[in-house]
Scaffold this motif. Structure first.
Motif, PDB file in Angstrom:
ATOM      1  N   HIS A   1     -83.548 -63.232 -20.315  1.00 44.00           N
ATOM      2  CA  HIS A   1     -82.420 -63.026 -21.263  1.00 44.00           C
ATOM      3  C   HIS A   1     -81.418 -64.274 -20.992  1.00 44.00           C
ATOM      4  O   HIS A   1     -80.309 -64.235 -21.780  1.00 44.00           O
ATOM      5  CB  HIS A   1     -81.648 -61.631 -21.259  1.00 44.00           C
ATOM      6  N   LEU A   2     -81.379 -64.684 -19.969  1.00 45.80           N
ATOM      7  CA  LEU A   2     -80.248 -65.805 -19.471  1.00 45.80           C
ATOM      8  C   LEU A   2     -80.625 -67.113 -19.792  1.00 45.80           C
ATOM      9  O   LEU A   2     -79.882 -68.182 -19.535  1.00 45.80           O
ATOM     10  CB  LEU A   2     -80.065 -65.814 -18.034  1.00 45.80           C
ATOM     11  N   ARG A   3     -81.913 -67.284 -20.383  1.00 47.43           N
ATOM     12  CA  ARG A   3     -82.291 -68.866 -20.707  1.00 47.43           C
ATOM     13  C   ARG A   3     -81.411 -69.661 -21.751  1.00 47.43           C
ATOM     14  O   ARG A   3     -81.039 -70.691 -21.527  1.00 47.43           O
ATOM     15  CB  ARG A   3     -83.961 -68.891 -21.144  1.00 47.43           C
ATOM     16  N   PRO A   4     -80.821 -68.807 -22.741  1.00 46.96           N
ATOM     17  CA  PRO A   4     -79.998 -69.376 -23.905  1.00 46.96           C
ATOM     18  C   PRO A   4     -78.471 -70.054 -23.027  1.00 46.96           C
ATOM     19  O   PRO A   4     -78.101 -71.013 -23.129  1.00 46.96           O
ATOM     20  CB  PRO A   4     -79.606 -68.538 -24.877  1.00 46.96           C
ATOM     21  N   TRP A   5     -78.071 -69.137 -22.191  1.00 45.48           N
ATOM     22  CA  TRP A   5     -76.770 -69.412 -21.621  1.00 45.48           C
ATOM     23  C   TRP A   5     -76.804 -70.587 -20.423  1.00 45.48           C
ATOM     24  O   TRP A   5     -76.212 -71.436 -20.412  1.00 45.48           O
ATOM     25  CB  TRP A   5     -76.596 -68.192 -20.633  1.00 45.48           C
ATOM     26  N   MET A   6     -78.279 -70.636 -19.889  1.00 47.83           N
ATOM     27  CA  MET A   6     -78.572 -71.476 -18.913  1.00 47.83           C
ATOM     28  C   MET A   6     -78.607 -73.047 -19.607  1.00 47.83           C
ATOM     29  O   MET A   6     -78.118 -73.831 -19.076  1.00 47.83           O
ATOM     30  CB  MET A   6     -79.650 -71.428 -17.926  1.00 47.83           C
ATOM     31  N   THR A   7     -79.333 -72.983 -20.430  1.00 44.98           N
ATOM     32  CA  THR A   7     -79.643 -74.122 -21.371  1.00 44.98           C
ATOM     33  C   THR A   7     -78.501 -74.790 -21.764  1.00 44.98           C
ATOM     34  O   THR A   7     -77.850 -75.884 -21.687  1.00 44.98           O
ATOM     35  CB  THR A   7     -80.569 -73.864 -22.603  1.00 44.98           C
TER      36      THR A   7
ATOM     37  N   ALA B   1     -78.470 -79.486 -10.277  1.00 40.78           N
ATOM     38  CA  ALA B   1     -79.049 -78.362 -11.013  1.00 40.78           C
ATOM     39  C   ALA B   1     -78.775 -77.141 -10.060  1.00 40.78           C
ATOM     40  O   ALA B   1     -78.538 -75.944 -10.688  1.00 40.78           O
ATOM     41  CB  ALA B   1     -80.633 -78.610 -11.179  1.00 40.78           C
ATOM     42  N   THR B   2     -78.785 -77.205  -8.791  1.00 38.53           N
ATOM     43  CA  THR B   2     -78.391 -76.220  -7.809  1.00 38.53           C
ATOM     44  C   THR B   2     -77.224 -75.665  -8.138  1.00 38.53           C
ATOM     45  O   THR B   2     -76.986 -74.525  -7.893  1.00 38.53           O
ATOM     46  CB  THR B   2     -78.781 -76.529  -6.481  1.00 38.53           C
ATOM     47  N   THR B   3     -76.131 -76.515  -8.451  1.00 37.01           N
ATOM     48  CA  THR B   3     -74.928 -75.874  -8.841  1.00 37.01           C
ATOM     49  C   THR B   3     -74.869 -74.968 -10.017  1.00 37.01           C
ATOM     50  O   THR B   3     -74.213 -73.737  -9.845  1.00 37.01           O
ATOM     51  CB  THR B   3     -73.840 -76.914  -8.874  1.00 37.01           C
ATOM     52  N   ILE B   4     -75.753 -75.184 -10.919  1.00 32.59           N
ATOM     53  CA  ILE B   4     -75.703 -74.160 -12.205  1.00 32.59           C
ATOM     54  C   ILE B   4     -76.565 -72.942 -11.716  1.00 32.59           C
ATOM     55  O   ILE B   4     -76.316 -71.837 -11.972  1.00 32.59           O
ATOM     56  CB  ILE B   4     -76.704 -74.799 -13.286  1.00 32.59           C
ATOM     57  N   TRP B   5     -77.616 -73.135 -10.853  1.00 34.35           N
ATOM     58  CA  TRP B   5     -78.410 -71.976 -10.456  1.00 34.35           C
ATOM     59  C   TRP B   5     -77.274 -71.010  -9.299  1.00 34.35           C
ATOM     60  O   TRP B   5     -77.478 -69.940  -9.352  1.00 34.35           O
ATOM     61  CB  TRP B   5     -79.584 -72.439  -9.514  1.00 34.35           C
ATOM     62  N   HIS B   6     -76.479 -71.525  -8.656  1.00 32.33           N
ATOM     63  CA  HIS B   6     -75.243 -70.754  -7.969  1.00 32.33           C
ATOM     64  C   HIS B   6     -74.442 -70.035  -8.899  1.00 32.33           C
ATOM     65  O   HIS B   6     -74.252 -68.828  -8.860  1.00 32.33           O
ATOM     66  CB  HIS B   6     -74.424 -71.765  -7.063  1.00 32.33           C
ATOM     67  N   GLU B   7     -74.162 -70.550 -10.043  1.00 30.18           N
ATOM     68  CA  GLU B   7     -73.554 -69.901 -11.135  1.00 30.18           C
ATOM     69  C   GLU B   7     -74.169 -68.811 -11.473  1.00 30.18           C
ATOM     70  O   GLU B   7     -73.735 -67.707 -11.943  1.00 30.18           O
ATOM     71  CB  GLU B   7     -73.016 -70.777 -12.443  1.00 30.18           C
ATOM     72  N   ARG B   8     -75.676 -69.076 -11.919  1.00 31.50           N
ATOM     73  CA  ARG B   8     -76.450 -68.124 -12.447  1.00 31.50           C
ATOM     74  C   ARG B   8     -76.563 -66.756 -11.519  1.00 31.50           C
ATOM     75  O   ARG B   8     -76.510 -65.695 -11.928  1.00 31.50           O
ATOM     76  CB  ARG B   8     -77.862 -68.564 -12.795  1.00 31.50           C
ATOM     77  N   TYR B   9     -76.743 -66.903 -10.195  1.00 27.40           N
ATOM     78  CA  TYR B   9     -76.753 -65.957  -9.629  1.00 27.40           C
ATOM     79  C   TYR B   9     -75.565 -65.200  -8.866  1.00 27.40           C
ATOM     80  O   TYR B   9     -75.263 -64.067  -8.660  1.00 27.40           O
ATOM     81  CB  TYR B   9     -77.862 -66.265  -8.317  1.00 27.40           C
ATOM     82  N   MET B  10     -74.622 -66.161  -8.687  1.00 29.62           N
ATOM     83  CA  MET B  10     -73.252 -65.497  -7.928  1.00 29.62           C
ATOM     84  C   MET B  10     -72.235 -65.573  -8.795  1.00 29.62           C
ATOM     85  O   MET B  10     -71.164 -64.793  -8.576  1.00 29.62           O
ATOM     86  CB  MET B  10     -72.687 -66.542  -6.801  1.00 29.62           C
TER      87      MET B  10
END
Length: 365
Positions: A309-315, A261-270
């Motif tokens: 606003h990023l929740r649909p993208w993250m899901t 999951a942390t790999t996706i959070w990296h994409e979200r922030y970076m």
């Protein structure tokens, strides 16, 4: 008048076994031998057909018995205690692994006398009736849950079924992980120790904000800056906390996010992927991912969230990457009660599949 009994002591003792996997009976045997010897060698013998690697078994035994010399060897010769040639084949392997002279061989097996004779040593039998610890490797392999109390921390950690709850911001991952742990604890027995692991990324974020406010009083979450180097740190600590909980808990562990999951959070922030975080995510074994859908869950700004606003993208990103990497996934939708019921059914199905150990080589005794 009673004559005092004398317990003989030995210079170099030997304990030999498959330890597939090690259990309380094995540890009692080793500790008894160690108490009666100046030094002790424990020889772990594994065959190529067995599904627990030799290196793991050696590591587990070394952790449990740091005052013994634990060595490992591969022995692909089936056991036949009635065949001298088979004995000779085994002894060549044993002697290559333990070339030093042996003074005493400690076993709980009927073949202990012959094994000791071939080492030129004294045979010491320890609890041959298995009355002190009524457990065997066969029993553990058949039903680890029933034998859970007979296993030490590293073996428990290796056998624990790990369930990850992950999802976008404010979709109920923490609520679900905690609810699942509560559900299984209420089953009692071995399940009473069921644990859940909080999201370390949140603690890390709180620390970053606190440090920033120490420098700039009045700073807000939007002022916090993340760097690529933050995410492997988060992933590694998350994995460490998970391992600690697995060593002390029940046969199932619930994790509020994980290194994947942390790999996706990296994409979200970076905005990019992270090779270093991906390497952490590739380590270890997890068994089931529960993805919390954002639909129907109100966004709550708790001071560390700004991504409604990023929740649909993250899901969508979680779903795509879970599928791409072949991770066993169940999507949780609907109100909390429905999500919990779906999650419990998925976890029960995972547990019902059991633990699949390959059979050891045949033995004729």
């Amino acid at each position: 008048m009673t004559t005092p009994t004398h317990t003989p002591r030995y210079g170099h003792g030997l304990v030999l076994g498959k330890f597939y996997p090690p259990h309380a009976g094995h540890h009692h045997l080793v500790r008894t031998a160690r108490a009666r010897c100046d030094r002790l060698t424990v020889l772990v013998c594994a065959s190529a057909v067995e599904s627990v690697p030799l290196a793991d078994r050696v590591a587990w035994m070394r952790e449990a018995h740091p005052d013994a010399l634990v060595v490992g060897t591969v022995d692909d010769t089936p056991v036949d205690v009635h065949d001298p040639e088979v004995w000779d084949a085994h002894m060549r392997i044993f002697r290559a692994a333990v070339p030093e002279a042996v003074d005493a061989v400690f076993t709980s097996e009927a073949y202990g006398e012959e094994l000791a004779r071939r080492f030129g040593a004294v045979s010491v039998s320890v609890d041959p009736g298995r009355t002190r610890h009524p457990v065997s490797g066969t029993a553990v392999r058949a039903d680890p849950v029933a034998c859970w109390d007979q296993l030490e921390a590293p073996v428990r950690a290796a056998l624990t079924r790990r369930v990850v709850v992950l999802g976008a911001e404010s979709t109920g991952t923490t609520t679900m992980a905690r609810a699942l742990a509560d559900h299984y604890r209420r089953r009692g027995g071995v399940w009473a120790d069921t644990r859940w692991v909080p999201e370390y990324g949140r603690e890390y974020s709180e620390l970053k904000l606190a440090r920033l406010r120490a420098e700039r009083p009045g700073a807000e979450w939007s002022d916090v800056t993340f760097h690529t180097t933050d995410f492997p740190v988060i992933a590694l600590r998350q994995a460490e906390l998970e391992e600690e909980a697995a060593r002390a808990g029940s046969p199932v562990l619930f994790c509020d996010t994980d290194a994947f999951a942390t790999t996706i959070w990296h994409e979200r922030y970076m905005g990019t992927t992270s090779a270093a975080t991906g390497e952490v995510a590739a380590r270890g074994t997890r068994h089931l991912w529960l993805l919390t859908d954002h639909h129907g869950v109100a966004f709550e700004d708790d001071g560390l969230r700004d991504g409604e606003h990023l929740r649909p993208w993250m899901t969508a990103r979680f779903r795509a990457q879970l599928a791409h990497t072949g991770r066993r996934t169940v999507v949780l939708t609907g109100p909390h009660e429905e999500r919990l019921a779906t999650a419990v059914a998925a976890v029960d199905a995972l547990l019902a599949e059991g633990w699949h150990f390959t059979d050891p080589l045949p033995e004729r005794r």
